[in-house]
Design a protein around this motif. Structure first.
Motif, PDB file in Angstrom:
ATOM      1  N   LEU A  32     -30.163  -4.443 -20.672  1.00 33.17           N
ATOM      2  CA  LEU A  32     -30.540  -5.804 -21.036  1.00 33.17           C
ATOM      3  C   LEU A  32     -32.014  -6.056 -20.773  1.00 33.17           C
ATOM      4  O   LEU A  32     -32.708  -6.714 -21.565  1.00 33.17           O
ATOM      5  CB  LEU A  32     -29.687  -6.808 -20.257  1.00 33.17           C
ATOM      6  N   TYR A  36     -34.802  -7.011 -23.475  1.00 32.73           N
ATOM      7  CA  TYR A  36     -35.620  -8.216 -23.372  1.00 32.73           C
ATOM      8  C   TYR A  36     -37.100  -7.886 -23.517  1.00 32.73           C
ATOM      9  O   TYR A  36     -37.856  -8.646 -24.133  1.00 32.73           O
ATOM     10  CB  TYR A  36     -35.369  -8.925 -22.042  1.00 32.73           C
ATOM     11  N   TRP A 558     -31.849 -13.339 -31.361  1.00 35.32           N
ATOM     12  CA  TRP A 558     -32.223 -12.029 -30.835  1.00 35.32           C
ATOM     13  C   TRP A 558     -32.298 -11.010 -31.963  1.00 35.32           C
ATOM     14  O   TRP A 558     -31.566 -11.096 -32.944  1.00 35.32           O
ATOM     15  CB  TRP A 558     -31.232 -11.557 -29.780  1.00 35.32           C
ATOM     16  N   LEU A 563     -28.866  -7.519 -26.852  1.00 35.93           N
ATOM     17  CA  LEU A 563     -28.817  -8.949 -26.531  1.00 35.93           C
ATOM     18  C   LEU A 563     -27.961  -9.724 -27.524  1.00 35.93           C
ATOM     19  O   LEU A 563     -27.352 -10.738 -27.169  1.00 35.93           O
ATOM     20  CB  LEU A 563     -30.239  -9.510 -26.493  1.00 35.93           C
TER      21      LEU A 563
END
Length: 751
Positions: A32, A36, A558, A563
């Motif tokens: 994750l 990001y 996203w 995500l």
């Protein structure tokens, strides 16, 4: 991925405890985090700032009392200050930036409420009014109009509303822009008919409408004491043109086809019959009678492409001047005029903002189509009309466009990646060939349209279910047909017919439009008649919609699949909440002059001499009941004094409409409902009267297994907002005045 991060991944995989839960969770957290970082490189977190601003608006409307405007601006200033102080710390700054946008949305809501503040009638009244007619919606019989009040006499508390919305049964002998004098019977704008339902009172507040009702007697036109402002003369002139054009289209084509055509061309929908509305709603194509963002985009595209090709016809202009930018600038003007000419609703405003941004990008040689345009449109709505976020138009429009842009972005990225990683031809298995061929069909031609429609429908499904309690499974058929009609008939005819109307040469244009509408109505009839054309959905809690909305945002905002996968648990939580709704066994509106109760058979029945059609339809839809309100009154025993019914557990419910019925009904009924003030000695275990409903608004009751009753109210405890004031503690009125104030419902059904 950095070498250190890669080594950390390998260490987790190769460790003896790699199969235990902790390493797996750590690997997921690292994935994750990597995703990001990639999103930051793509500048996607900016999009979530628009979502944060929208969240601030929702928090504002969830407040129990009106917050201080000074406090709201101070909170925003503090959040901005912390953003500046933490500018060297990425995580802290990201947190305070998000809080700043939440505070900005909250402050925008408070500022908007303060700007539109206007008096609202506290109760029924009859008064003499004068003012300018701002807008008229013509109907086959009568009309509905908005009056900008200049003076008012005889209304309760000597209140002078800023605007009132009135109906007249006869054909109006006045136009928008006229100054009129009339006598009117007015009520406060109607509140929500069930907890969590549509609240016209709140919408009316932001439209500065302080009363609704009907005109009594003759409406006289007279010279105004002062000239109308320039802006009022402009917009009333636009409304006169819209009405004239709508009437012309309706008369030329006639019937429901003419009503649909008038709505598609001008945005005026009052010629539509209930049967026509029901037909296109069940077919999932009700948006054809609204001026949608799709039409705005097509109009701007026609202006841009048409003007560019017209300018390109001159070799001198094409070779020596930036005709593409000229066409973009002129298309911006055309899009703005189209928005004004069709009523400027939320859907078209969103499309207008995005269209202006795209065309402005052409002027400065920048890429035009992106999700950032949608975010900027959200900022525009939050800044100027934050209350629109609570409406179905905003939710459906922005969700659908967000999904379409996400599909466009994915398609572009996939094709770019395919070109980058193209390899020399080599033998492939049949399965691989079939997969590539299927993917090619989905990326080009009709397949791409179906995929886009499916994604847009999925993105809007939760909002459709929450706002309208209905889903249309055949929308994948109806939407492409709608697009074809709008693209080949509605938009070209609207532009050409409007241009030719002043010369009286528009008749053949509307005949061409009639062909397209006849086709779509015929196909809509086939779709609506198909099994399962409409799936009715029971009402569910707002918190479930919150998770579903977050799932949509995660899926469309996203870019990384890691995500995007967070949309799955969010959607599951939302679906569990939507599927586990507690329901109700009885509903009482804020007026107290009707009710809906659940029979032992499980169906609802309506109590009341004349239950409001709009309220009754809301109750049935919230219960996933497709019956018409007229079909839900068979079990009600009513007379001039009221109605009597029994709940599923056998308890008697009495709706008291005449004061003389209290003595008997208070003694025999378990629940007494009345628009009057019940006598203090009423012995019924549950009494829902005028005083109680003033505190709670609409009420829903749910029977529990132990005989107890769970209450849900439309108004919060001690709620005090400008559109939902806390009831004043006043001395008891005379019985005659009470009866007058609880007279039959006067407001027209709201649509």
């Amino acid at each position: 991925m950095s070498d250190a991060r890669a080594a950390e991944h390998e260490e987790l995989v190769d460790s003896p405890g790699a199969l235990s839960l902790a390493p797996r969770l750590k690997r997921a957290a690292l994935a994750l985090q990597d995703a990001y970082v990639e999103e930051v490189d793509l500048r996607r977190p900016f999009l979530w700032r628009a979502a944060a601003a929208g969240a601030g608006v929702l928090l504002y409307f969830a407040a129990n009392h009106e917050p201080s405007l000074t406090l709201c601006w101070s909170a925003l200033a503090v959040a901005v200050l912390f953003c500046f102080l933490t500018r060297r710390h990425a995580r802290a700054r990201a947190l305070f930036v998000a809080l700043a946008f939440v505070a900005a949305g909250f402050a925008a809501g408070a500022w908007r409420t303060a700007r539109v503040a206007a008096p609202v009638l506290p109760r029924l009244g009859i008064g003499e009014l004068t003012g300018f007619v701002e807008e008229i919606d013509l109907r086959p019989a009568g009309a509905r109009f908005v009056l900008r009040v200049a003076s008012a006499e005889g209304l309760p508390g000597d209140i002078v509303p800023a605007r009132v919305r009135l109906t007249t049964r006869g054909a109006p002998h006045f136009e928008a822009g006229d100054f009129v004098a009339l006598k009117a019977r007015l009520l406060p704008p109607a509140r929500a008919a069930l907890p969590g339902g549509y609240d016209f009172g709140r919408d009316a507040y932001f439209l500065r409408i302080g009363g609704v009702g009907s005109a009594l007697g003759r409406i006289e036109t007279m010279p105004p004491p002062d000239p109308a402002p320039l802006w009022l003369r402009f917009f009333t002139g636009v409304d006169r043109l819209r009405n004239a054009l709508a009437a012309r289209v309706y008369k030329v084509i006639g019937g429901d086809a003419g009503a649909i055509a008038a709505a598609m061309v001008t945005g005026k929908r009052d010629f539509l019959s209930e049967n026509a509305k029901d037909l296109i709603r069940r077919a999932g194509i009700f948006h054809i009678v609204t001026i949608s963002g799709m039409q705005m985009t097509l109009v701007a595209g026609l202006f841009f492409v048409g003007l560019r090709r017209l300018l390109a016809a001159s070799q001198t202009l094409a070779l020596n001047y930036p005709i593409k930018k000229w066409a973009a600038a002129l298309a911006m003007v055309g899009a703005l005029l189209y928005d004004i000419g069709t009523g400027s609703r939320v859907g078209t405003e969103r499309a207008l903002v995005m269209t202006l941004i795209m065309l402005a990008a052409v002027l400065v040689d920048r890429p035009s189509l992106s999700m950032r345009n949608l975010a900027l449109a959200v900022f525009f709505v939050v800044a100027f009309e934050p209350e629109a976020i609570l409406g179905a138009s905003f939710q459906l429009s922005f969700a659908a466009v967000g999904a379409l842009i996400a599909v466009y972005e994915w398609r572009g990225a996939y094709l770019a990646q395919s070109r980058t990683h193209s390899q020399p031809a080599r033998p492939q298995s049949r399965l691989a060939e079939w997969r590539e061929a299927a993917l090619d069909r989905l990326l080009h031609g009709p397949g791409a349209l179906l995929i886009a429609t499916l994604c847009a429908t999925s993105a809007t499904a939760s909002f459709m279910a929450y706002d309208f309690h209905e889903l249309s499974p055949y929308v994948l058929i109806g939407n492409p047909l709608t697009l074809a009609v709008i693209e080949f008939f509605a938009v070209p005819c609207a532009l050409l017919g409007t241009a030719l109307y002043p010369f009286g040469l528009d008749g053949f244009v509307w005949r061409w439009l009639e062909m397209g509408i006849d086709l779509i109505v015929w196909l809509a009839g086939l779709i609506a008649a198909a099994p399962g054309a409409s799936l009715h959905v029971k009402a569910f809690a707002p918190w479930a919609l919150l998770f579903l909305a977050l799932a949509v945002l995660s899926a469309v905002l996203w870019r990384t699949w890691t995500l995007r996968a967070t949309a799955i648990p969010l959607a599951l939580f939302g679906l569990l909440g939507a599927g586990g709704g507690v329901g109700f066994d009885m509903i009482v509106p804020a007026t107290g002059d009707a009710a809906a109760i659940r029979l032992p058979s499980g169906e609802l029945t309506l109590l009341g001499r004349k239950p409001g059609a709009f309220a009754a339809e809301q109750w049935l839809r919230a219960d996933a009941d497709g019956r018409a309100p007229s079909d839900a009154r068979s079990a009600a025993a009513c007379d001039e004094s009221g109605c009597v019914g029994r709940l599923a557990d056998g308890r008697a419910v009495s709706l008291v409409l005449a004061r003389g019925a209290f003595l008997e009904d208070c003694a025999r009924a378990a629940i007494v409902v009345t628009p009057l003030r019940a006598p203090s000695g009423c012995a019924a275990p549950i009494v829902i009267d005028r005083e109680k409903l003033a505190e709670t608004g609409a009420i829903s009751l749910r029977l529990l297994k132990d005989g107890a009753v769970a209450w849900t109210t439309a108004r919060g405890i001690d709620e005090d907002r400008p559109w939902s004031r806390r009831p004043a503690q006043t001395p008891r009125q005379s019985l005659a005045e009470e009866d007058e104030n609880s007279d039959a419902e006067l407001a027209e059904p709201l649509d």
